[in-house]
Write an enzyme that holds these catalytic residues in place. Structure first.
Site, PDB file in Angstrom:
ATOM      1  N   ASP A 199     -51.156  75.920 -51.411  1.00 39.04           N
ATOM      2  CA  ASP A 199     -50.762  74.875 -52.242  1.00 39.04           C
ATOM      3  C   ASP A 199     -49.318  75.145 -52.495  1.00 39.04           C
ATOM      4  O   ASP A 199     -49.267  76.196 -53.419  1.00 39.04           O
ATOM      5  CB  ASP A 199     -51.608  74.996 -53.497  1.00 39.04           C
ATOM      6  CG  ASP A 199     -51.414  73.825 -54.461  1.00 39.04           C
ATOM      7  OD1 ASP A 199     -50.142  73.686 -54.881  1.00 39.04           O
ATOM      8  OD2 ASP A 199     -52.460  73.172 -54.830  1.00 39.04           O
ATOM      9  N   HIS A 200     -48.357  74.328 -52.304  1.00 36.78           N
ATOM     10  CA  HIS A 200     -46.864  74.811 -52.347  1.00 36.78           C
ATOM     11  C   HIS A 200     -46.443  74.892 -53.989  1.00 36.78           C
ATOM     12  O   HIS A 200     -45.635  75.532 -54.087  1.00 36.78           O
ATOM     13  CB  HIS A 200     -45.890  73.917 -51.599  1.00 36.78           C
ATOM     14  CG  HIS A 200     -45.748  72.630 -52.248  1.00 36.78           C
ATOM     15  ND1 HIS A 200     -46.517  71.584 -51.977  1.00 36.78           N
ATOM     16  CD2 HIS A 200     -44.653  72.331 -52.948  1.00 36.78           C
ATOM     17  CE1 HIS A 200     -45.989  70.537 -52.731  1.00 36.78           C
ATOM     18  NE2 HIS A 200     -44.761  70.680 -53.215  1.00 36.78           N
TER      19      HIS A 200
ATOM     20  N   HIS B  91     -52.592  70.316 -56.668  1.00 36.82           N
ATOM     21  CA  HIS B  91     -51.432  70.779 -57.520  1.00 36.82           C
ATOM     22  C   HIS B  91     -51.646  70.799 -59.126  1.00 36.82           C
ATOM     23  O   HIS B  91     -51.514  71.703 -59.695  1.00 36.82           O
ATOM     24  CB  HIS B  91     -50.390  69.833 -57.030  1.00 36.82           C
ATOM     25  CG  HIS B  91     -49.892  69.533 -55.769  1.00 36.82           C
ATOM     26  ND1 HIS B  91     -49.891  70.814 -55.190  1.00 36.82           N
ATOM     27  CD2 HIS B  91     -49.381  68.758 -55.014  1.00 36.82           C
ATOM     28  CE1 HIS B  91     -49.488  70.431 -53.753  1.00 36.82           C
ATOM     29  NE2 HIS B  91     -49.140  69.201 -53.676  1.00 36.82           N
TER      30      HIS B  91
HETATM   31  C1  BG6 Z   1     -47.237  66.978 -51.822  1.00 43.79           C
HETATM   32  C2  BG6 Z   1     -47.692  65.521 -51.647  1.00 43.79           C
HETATM   33  O1  BG6 Z   1     -48.161  67.938 -51.679  1.00 43.79           O
HETATM   34  O2  BG6 Z   1     -46.411  67.154 -53.054  1.00 43.79           O
HETATM   35  C3  BG6 Z   1     -46.598  64.439 -51.908  1.00 43.79           C
HETATM   36  O3  BG6 Z   1     -48.452  65.189 -50.774  1.00 43.79           O
HETATM   37  C4  BG6 Z   1     -45.536  64.861 -53.108  1.00 43.79           C
HETATM   38  O4  BG6 Z   1     -47.053  63.177 -52.024  1.00 43.79           O
HETATM   39  C5  BG6 Z   1     -45.278  66.360 -53.020  1.00 43.79           C
HETATM   40  O5  BG6 Z   1     -44.762  63.916 -53.216  1.00 43.79           O
HETATM   41  C6  BG6 Z   1     -44.826  66.872 -54.527  1.00 43.79           C
HETATM   42  O6  BG6 Z   1     -44.010  68.030 -54.298  1.00 43.79           O
HETATM   43  P1  BG6 Z   1     -42.832  68.596 -55.009  1.00 43.79           P
HETATM   44  O7  BG6 Z   1     -42.531  69.817 -54.671  1.00 43.79           O
HETATM   45  O8  BG6 Z   1     -41.689  67.408 -54.550  1.00 43.79           O
HETATM   46  O9  BG6 Z   1     -43.130  68.223 -56.417  1.00 43.79           O
END
Ligand code: BG6
Length: 485
Positions: free
Chosen positions: A177-178, A240
């Protein structure tokens, strides 16, 4: 401030989907930055594996292009790029067939960490896991990395966990989960558990409510097909926002180790109340004249009832949080890109300054992105003679000012996460039971609105979302903090 970089041991990293978008934008530029920082040794080997026919030289040219496009230019200086490219190889592999697997197996070095990054659709996870095993590539030092979406609902997530478990044990599976790789998200734990200041107040006796906002200005972009099947609930909330909620609400783990942390997060998810239908608002963005297409046009589905916005209220039903609502909201094409957690404290129990001093409450605002930092709103005396007038002022701290050399970007989430895979540290990865618990909470919410045939409320692109989201708060005598960059 100079950061300490501890080099990792030589490793082999195989990127399935090595020519895909994620590899190009995130994985390879992230690795390159770690290489430049001296963390990735020259003897490490990164093998791109995909169906596109090309040799290793062509792959190196492809990666060089990606790095020029997606890494800040200063990282490309001093011949570092050549050194990094020398670590790269490419093998044409058919994930569902037999081609390329023997060659891949021969390329791997003995007795070193092997990481297999499944940067492909979940439909291929099982095939890849099986073939890695069949070709004798799975050693005790092997691990696999999988990306979201991890399932579409509880049933599919369970099936995916079961498939992976046929070939790898939980200690070898790294579910990304980044958000957990973001510096500021990790900082939530440092702020909470590295300071004595907040913890005594971190409960329903002192916290009125908590707001978690992840607002984006982007639309669904080129991912319409995936997104229209997912929607904001599956795409953002189940993973997230859920992780952010866990880090804010969890009990202090006994130590910062993978299972201690993940056990506590799991308890939070299991303590979440089901969400009442009138405590959730779904929205779908409209067109912005002359600038962006509306949601339905963007996904090519004129009758789509998928939401690009969610606001909801939930409770963590345990001793610490009983009575403190958590409000979550996320959406695309909103007025600003802003991810922030606001911990809204209660008013002082009694005002010695009398009613004319007004009502004042402390607020801890944790900005995750952009402009990462924290602000604590405190009440002080308004300067000047006369009566005792009170005013709220911010104690403000931007991480870049406090820590970084001017202009330095915080490291990308993938840099940290990939190195954690190599180091064998699962703290910032989701455990299988955690993912399943998150789906178990999400499924009835989605099932409910499907059963009731609900459609999302339209909202203007560039706005703060549908008006009903404000009503959700207003009914409780509260208001969202503004969405500002
Ligand atoms: C991803 C989603 O996991 O996270 C995207 O699939 C979203 O829809 C993105 O835009 C948001 O990540 P960050 O790092 O730009 O906040």
């Amino acid at each position: 401030m100079v950061s300490r970089v501890i080099p990792v041991e030589p490793f082999d990293l195989v990127i399935f989907g090595g020519t895909g978008d994620l590899a190009r934008r995130k994985i390879l530029p992230g690795l390159f930055k770690r290489y430049c920082a001296g963390q990735m040794p020259d003897t490490a080997q990164v093998i791109g594996a995909a169906r596109s026919p090309m040799d290793s030289d062509a792959y190196r040219a492809f990666v060089a292009e990606a790095i020029r496009e997606f890494s800040p230019s200063r990282f490309c200086e001093n011949g570092a790029l050549d050194g990094f490219l020398a670590c790269l190889e490419y093998v044409v592999v058919d994930a569902r067939g037999t081609d390329g697997w023997d060659e891949l197996a021969q390329r791997l070095g003995p007795d070193r960490v092997r990481a297999f990054y499944f940067s492909v659709g979940p439909g291929l996870f099982g095939d890849l896991a099986e073939r890695i095993h069949l070709h004798g590539m799975a050693t005790s030092e092997s691990r696999i990395v999988v990306e979201k979406p991890f399932g579409h609902d509880l049933e599919t997530a369970r099936a995916l966990n079961a498939t992976l478990a046929e070939h790898f044990h939980e200690g070898q599976i790294y579910r990304i989960d980044h958000y957990l790789g973001k510096e500021t998200v990790q900082n939530l734990m440092a702020i909470r558990f590295g300071n004595v200041l907040f913890e005594p107040l971190w409960n329903s006796q002192y916290v009125d409510h908590i707001q978690i906002t992840v607002a984006e200005t982007v639309g669904v972009g080129g991912r319409g097909e995936y997104y229209d099947r997912a929607g904001a609930m599956r795409d953002m909330v189940q993973n997230h926002l859920m992780q952010l909620l866990c880090l804010i609400a969890m009990e202090p783990p006994a130590k910062f180790d993978p299972d201690a942390v993940r056990d506590e997060k799991l308890k939070v998810i299991r303590a979440l109340d089901p969400v009442e239908p009138h405590h959730i608002v779904r929205g779908q963005y409209g067109a912005l004249d002359g600038e962006h297409p509306g949601y339905r046009e963007a996904v090519g589905n004129p009758r789509s009832t998928t939401e690009s916005y969610i606001a909801l209220k939930t409770h963590v039903s345990n001793w610490r949080w009983a009575g403190t609502p958590f409000y979550l909201r996320t959406g695309k094409r909103l007025k600003a890109r802003s991810s922030v957690i606001n911990v809204m404290f209660k008013d002082a129990p009694h005002s010695i300054f009398g009613p004319e001093a007004g009502r004042h409450a402390n607020l801890l605002s944790i900005r995750l992105q952009p402009n990462e930092g924290i602000t604590l709103k405190v009440t002080i005396k308004e300067p000047g003679p006369g009566g005792m007038r009170l005013v709220d002022v911010p104690l403000d701290m931007t991480f870049a000012d406090a820590l970084g050399p001017e202009g330095e970007e915080p490291p990308d989430a993938y840099e940290r996460l990939i190195m954690d895979v190599i180091r064998g540290n699962q703290t910032l990865f989701m455990r299988g039971d955690e993912v399943e618990a998150a789906w178990a909470w999400t499924d009835p919410i989605i099932g409910g609105w499907q059963a009731r045939g609900e459609v999302p409320k339209p909202y203007d692109s560039g706005s703060a979302g549908p008006d009903d989201a404000d009503l959700l708060m207003k009914r409780d005598g509260r208001a969202w903090r503004g969405i500002t960059p």
